[in-house]
Design a protein around this motif. Structure first.
Motif, PDB file in Angstrom:
ATOM      1  N   MET A 234     -20.913 -59.054 -22.046  1.00  0.00           N
ATOM      2  CA  MET A 234     -19.761 -58.523 -21.318  1.00  0.00           C
ATOM      3  C   MET A 234     -18.465 -58.882 -22.038  1.00  0.00           C
ATOM      4  O   MET A 234     -17.533 -58.084 -22.086  1.00  0.00           O
ATOM      5  CB  MET A 234     -19.752 -59.041 -19.882  1.00  0.00           C
ATOM      6  N   LEU A 235     -18.436 -60.069 -22.625  1.00  0.00           N
ATOM      7  CA  LEU A 235     -17.236 -60.493 -23.343  1.00  0.00           C
ATOM      8  C   LEU A 235     -16.986 -59.587 -24.558  1.00  0.00           C
ATOM      9  O   LEU A 235     -15.877 -59.095 -24.762  1.00  0.00           O
ATOM     10  CB  LEU A 235     -17.434 -61.943 -23.790  1.00  0.00           C
ATOM     11  N   PHE A 236     -18.036 -59.373 -25.343  1.00  0.00           N
ATOM     12  CA  PHE A 236     -17.922 -58.459 -26.493  1.00  0.00           C
ATOM     13  C   PHE A 236     -17.422 -57.108 -26.045  1.00  0.00           C
ATOM     14  O   PHE A 236     -16.486 -56.536 -26.580  1.00  0.00           O
ATOM     15  CB  PHE A 236     -19.298 -58.223 -27.135  1.00  0.00           C
ATOM     16  N   SER A 237     -18.112 -56.594 -25.026  1.00  0.00           N
ATOM     17  CA  SER A 237     -17.829 -55.247 -24.578  1.00  0.00           C
ATOM     18  C   SER A 237     -16.411 -55.149 -24.046  1.00  0.00           C
ATOM     19  O   SER A 237     -15.723 -54.147 -24.254  1.00  0.00           O
ATOM     20  CB  SER A 237     -18.830 -54.845 -23.511  1.00  0.00           C
ATOM     21  N   LEU A 238     -15.953 -56.211 -23.397  1.00  0.00           N
ATOM     22  CA  LEU A 238     -14.591 -56.211 -22.859  1.00  0.00           C
ATOM     23  C   LEU A 238     -13.582 -56.063 -24.006  1.00  0.00           C
ATOM     24  O   LEU A 238     -12.640 -55.285 -23.907  1.00  0.00           O
ATOM     25  CB  LEU A 238     -14.353 -57.518 -22.095  1.00  0.00           C
ATOM     26  N   ILE A 239     -13.809 -56.780 -25.082  1.00  0.00           N
ATOM     27  CA  ILE A 239     -12.903 -56.685 -26.223  1.00  0.00           C
ATOM     28  C   ILE A 239     -12.912 -55.274 -26.795  1.00  0.00           C
ATOM     29  O   ILE A 239     -11.878 -54.650 -27.007  1.00  0.00           O
ATOM     30  CB  ILE A 239     -13.313 -57.691 -27.313  1.00  0.00           C
ATOM     31  N   VAL A 240     -14.120 -54.760 -27.037  1.00  0.00           N
ATOM     32  CA  VAL A 240     -14.238 -53.447 -27.667  1.00  0.00           C
ATOM     33  C   VAL A 240     -13.657 -52.369 -26.760  1.00  0.00           C
ATOM     34  O   VAL A 240     -12.959 -51.459 -27.217  1.00  0.00           O
ATOM     35  CB  VAL A 240     -15.716 -53.160 -27.997  1.00  0.00           C
TER      36      VAL A 240
END
Lengths: 309, 302
Positions: A234-240
Motif C-alpha cells: 500500500m505504501l508503494f502504491s500510495l507513492i506511485v
C-alpha cells in the motif's frame, strides 16, 4: 578451520597483515569502481535535479530574480491549488484502498482454485498491469466517449441513462479513479497471492481444529501473516498513485474545469505547457511530504530486516 | 478402543461429504467472481482488438460496439505501411533496447559491489538506492527539462526534442529498482561459493562473471524484463522532452499525433495501441514467471 590455519601457517604475522591490507584495499577500490556508475547516475540525474527543483521553485517566472517563498505563498492563496490538493488526496487514497480491496479479494479467489488452474487465471488477471498505461487509457477514453461509449451502450440495454463519464466533475473524478484501480489492482493481486502462499497450512489446520469459521481464519490468521506485505504494498502504491500522471493526463487532461488535476498533471500544465517552470516546480514539490513519510517507514522496515538477519 | 474407531469411521463419510460439498460451492463461487473480475480486467484490451478489426464505416454506423460484423485487417496494414507509426515504433524499440543494456551494465556490477563486497557505507548506499526508486518522474521532469535546456545553452548539444536524449534519462527509472532486486538475488547466493572462488585464485571481476552471473541468471532476466517494460511504456519524459512528430516514442505518438487529428480514426488508434502493447505482452506471455518474480522481489526480498 582452526586446524587448517595451524597446519599451514604460511607467513609471519607482519607479512600476513600486509597482504590482508592489500586485499582490503583492492577489495574496496574494486567495490567502489563497480558501484561508481550507479553513484554518478543517481547523484547526477536524481539527487541533483531534486535539489535543483527546490531552487527553481524559488525563482520568478522569468527565472531571473530570486523570490524565496513567494511562489509557495502565491499557491497558498490560489483556490485551484487547494482543489488540486484535495483531488490528489481523494484520488490517491480511494484508488489505493480499492486496489488493495480488489487485490485482496481476487487473491483469495485465485488461491481457492485447484493449483493447476491458478497459473492461467493469474496470468489473465495481470494483463492490465502489463499493457503500457498510456495505451490502455486511450481504450478507456473511448469506452467513456460521450457519443460512442461502449459502456453506456450496455447500460442502455438495462435502461440506465447515458452516463457523462468524463463530462461532469463527479463522474470524471470517479472515472480516473476507476481506471487507476483497473490498472493497479493486479499488482496487489500478485503481491497478496505471493503472501498467501507463504502462510503455512498448519496455521489454518490449527484454526480449523479450534473451530474457527472462514471469517475468523481471515481475521486471525491471514491478515496478521500478511500484515507486512499489505503495508509495504500500500505504501508503494500510495507513492506511485500520488505521483500518477498518464491516466489523468490522457483521460481528462485535468478537466472539466481543472477539477480532476492531480499534482503531476497540474505541474505539467503550469510548468511545461504554461511555460512557468518555477511555478510547476513548486507544485511538484508538494509531493515531497508524502514521499518523506513513505521513506521513513520503508527505511525503518529495511533496518529492521537488516538487524533481524 | 475398536468401538470408538468404528464410531469415528461411521461418522467420517457424512462429514467429508458435507465438507466436499461446501468446498465445491466455494469453488463455484470463486469461478463466478473471478469471471466477473476477468471481464472487468480484460475489457479494454478486448475492446482494442474489436475496434482494431472494424472499418471506419462500421464504427461510424454505431452498431453494436462489442461485435465485429465485417472484420478487416485494414487498420493494421495501414499502420504497418505508415512511415510515421514505424518511426514511433523504431524510436521506442531502439530506446528500450539501449536502456536495457545501459541499465544492466550499471546495475549488475553495482549490485554485486553493494550486496557482496561490503565496504564502508555500502549498506547506507543500498538503502539510498531504494529511496531513489521512490522519487517519481513527476518530481524530476521539470528540473531535468531546465537542465537539458541549460546544457544546450552552454555546450550547444541539443538534448530537448531528440529521442536519443531519452536514453540518458530513462536509466534513472530503471537502474535503482534493478540494482535493488539484483542485490537481493546476489545476497541469496551462499557465501561458500565466493570463498571457494577466492581460494581458487579468482579475482572479484572473475567471480562476478564466472560464478554470480550464471547463478543469478533468473534475477537478471527479471531485471531485464522490468527495464524493458518500464522504458517501453514511459509516458511523462517523452511527453515533456520531445515535440516533433519524428522524435516521438510510441505511447506519446499515439496520444498526440493520432488523436489530435481532425477526424478521430478510432479503428486505427485502437490497432496502434494493440500493436504498441504487443511487445510487453509477448514477453509477459513467454516469461511470466520471471516477470512475476521481478514484481514480487522488490518488496519481499531484502
Amino acid at each position: 578451520m582452526a586446524n587448517g590455519i595451524t597446519v599451514q601457517a604460511p607467513a609471519p604475522p607482519a607479512a600476513r597483515r600486509m597482504t590482508m591490507q592489500k586485499l582490503m584495499r583492492r577489495r574496496s577500490t574494486t567495490a567502489l569502481a563497480l558501484a561508481l556508475p550507479l553513484i554518478l547516475l543517481i547523484s547526477g540525474l536524481v539527487i541533483y535535479p531534486a535539489f535543483f527543483a527546490m531552487y527553481l521553485s524559488m525563482l520568478d517566472r522569468k527565472m531571473e530574480t530570486f523570490t524565496g517563498m513567494r511562489n509557495i505563498l502565491f499557491l497558498m492563496h490560489f483556490d485551484t491549488f487547494w482543489m488540486v490538493v484535495k483531488q490528489s488526496c481523494i484520488f490517491a487514497l480511494s484508488a489505493v484502498f480499492f486496489k488493495a480491496l480488489i487485490g485482496f479479494v481476487t487473491s483469495h479467489l485465485v488461491h481457492n482454485l485447484p493449483p493447476k488452474g491458478q497459473r492461467k487465471w493469474r496470468g489473465m488477471l495481470l494483463v492490465p498491469w502489463v499493457i503500457p498505461t498510456a495505451m490502455s487509457t486511450i481504450a478507456w477514453f473511448w469506452l467513456f466517449d460521450p457519443a460512442y461509449s461502449a459502456i453506456n451502450w450496455i447500460l442502455a440495454k438495462f435502461g440506465i441513462g447515458p452516463v457523462p463519464w468524463l463530462g461532469v466533475t463527479s463522474w470524471a473524478r470517479f472515472s480516473v479513479i476507476l481506471v487507476n484501480v483497473w490498472y493497479g489492482a493486479p499488482f496487489f493481486l500478485i503481491m497478496y497471492l505471493a503472501a498467501l502462499k507463504s502462510v503455512p497450512d498448519q496455521l489454518y489446520e490449527a484454526a480449523a481444529i479450534d473451530g474457527a469459521n472462514w471469517w475468523q481464519k481471515v481475521w486471525y490468521v491471514t491478515l496478521p501473516m500478511m500484515r507486512n506485505i499489505i503495508a509495504i504494498t500500500m505504501l508503494f502504491s500510495l507513492i506511485v498513485t500520488f505521483a500518477n500522471f498518464d491516466i489523468v493526463r490522457i483521460l481528462t487532461a485535468g478537466g472539466p474545469v481543472d477539477s480532476t488535476h492531480v499534482f503531476a498533471t497540474w505541474a505539467f500544465s503550469l510548468g511545461i505547457q504554461g511555460n512557468n517552470i518555477p511555478m510547476g516546480a513548486s507544485v511538484s514539490l508538494f509531493m515531497l511530504p508524502i514521499l518523506g513519510v513513505a521513506a521513513f517507514f520503508i527505511l525503518r522496515d529495511i533496518n529492521r530486516r537488516g538487524s533481524s538477519v | 478402543m475398536s468401538a470408538i474407531a468404528a464410531e469415528i469411521k461411521a461418522e467420517v463419510p457424512a462429514k467429508r461429504g458435507s465438507l466436499k460439498r461446501s468446498r465445491r460451492w466455494a469453488l463455484v463461487w470463486s469461478y463466478v467472481f473471478l469471471i466477473m473480475f476477468a471481464v472487468f480486467f480484460l475489457m479494454p484490451p478486448v475492446y482494442m482488438l474489436i475496434m482494431g478489426l472494424k472499418s471506419s464505416g462500421e464504427i461510424a454506423s454505431m452498431s453494436n460496439p462489442w461485435w465485429v460484423f465485417h472484420p478487416t485487417l485494414d487498420n493494421f496494414i495501414a499502420l504497418l505501411t505508415s512511415e510515421q507509426y514505424l518511426t514511433f515504433f523504431r524510436n521506442s524499440a531502439v530506446i528500450s533496447l539501449a536502456v536495457v543494456a545501459i541499465t544492466m551494465l550499471i546495475a549488475v556490477p553495482a549490485a554485486f559491489s553493494l550486496g557482496r563486497m561490503k565496504f564502508w557505507g555500502s549498506t547506507t548506499l543500498a538503502a539510498g538506492v531504494f529511496l531513489t526508486y521512490l522519487v517519481p518522474d513527476t518530481l524530476l521532469f521539470i528540473p531535468l527539462f531546465k537542465i537539458m535546456a541549460w546544457v544546450h545553452d552552454t555546450t550547444g548539444i541539443a538534448l530537448l526534442n531528440h529521442w536519443w536524449a531519452l536514453i540518458i534519462i530513462y536509466p534513472t527509472l530503471t537502474v535503482p529498482f534493478c540494482t535493488w532486486i539484483m542485490i537481493g538475488y546476489f545476497q541469496s547466493i551462499p557465501k561458500e561459493l565466493d570463498e571457494a572462488a577466492l581460494i581458487d585464485g579468482a579475482g572479484y571481476i572473475q567471480m562476478l562473471t564466472k560464478i554470480f552471473l550464471p547463478v543469478a541468471l533468473p534475477g537478471i532476466i527479471a531485471a531485464t524484463i522490468f527495464a524493458f517494460t518500464v522504458s517501453w511504456s514511459e509516458f511523462l519524459y517523452p511527453m515533456a522532452f520531445t515535440v516533433s512528430a519524428d522524435q516521438l516514442v510510441l505511447p506519446v505518438g499515439i496520444v498526440t499525433t493520432l488523436i489530435k487529428g481532425d477526424v478521430y480514426n478510432w479503428g486505427q488508434i485502437m490497432a496502434a495501441c494493440l500493436m504498441g502493447a504487443a511487445p510487453p505482452l509477448i514477453i509477459y506471455a513467454f516469461l511470466m514467471d520471471y516477470y512475476i518474480a521481478g514484481l514480487t522481489a522488490g518488496a519481499t526480498k531484502g
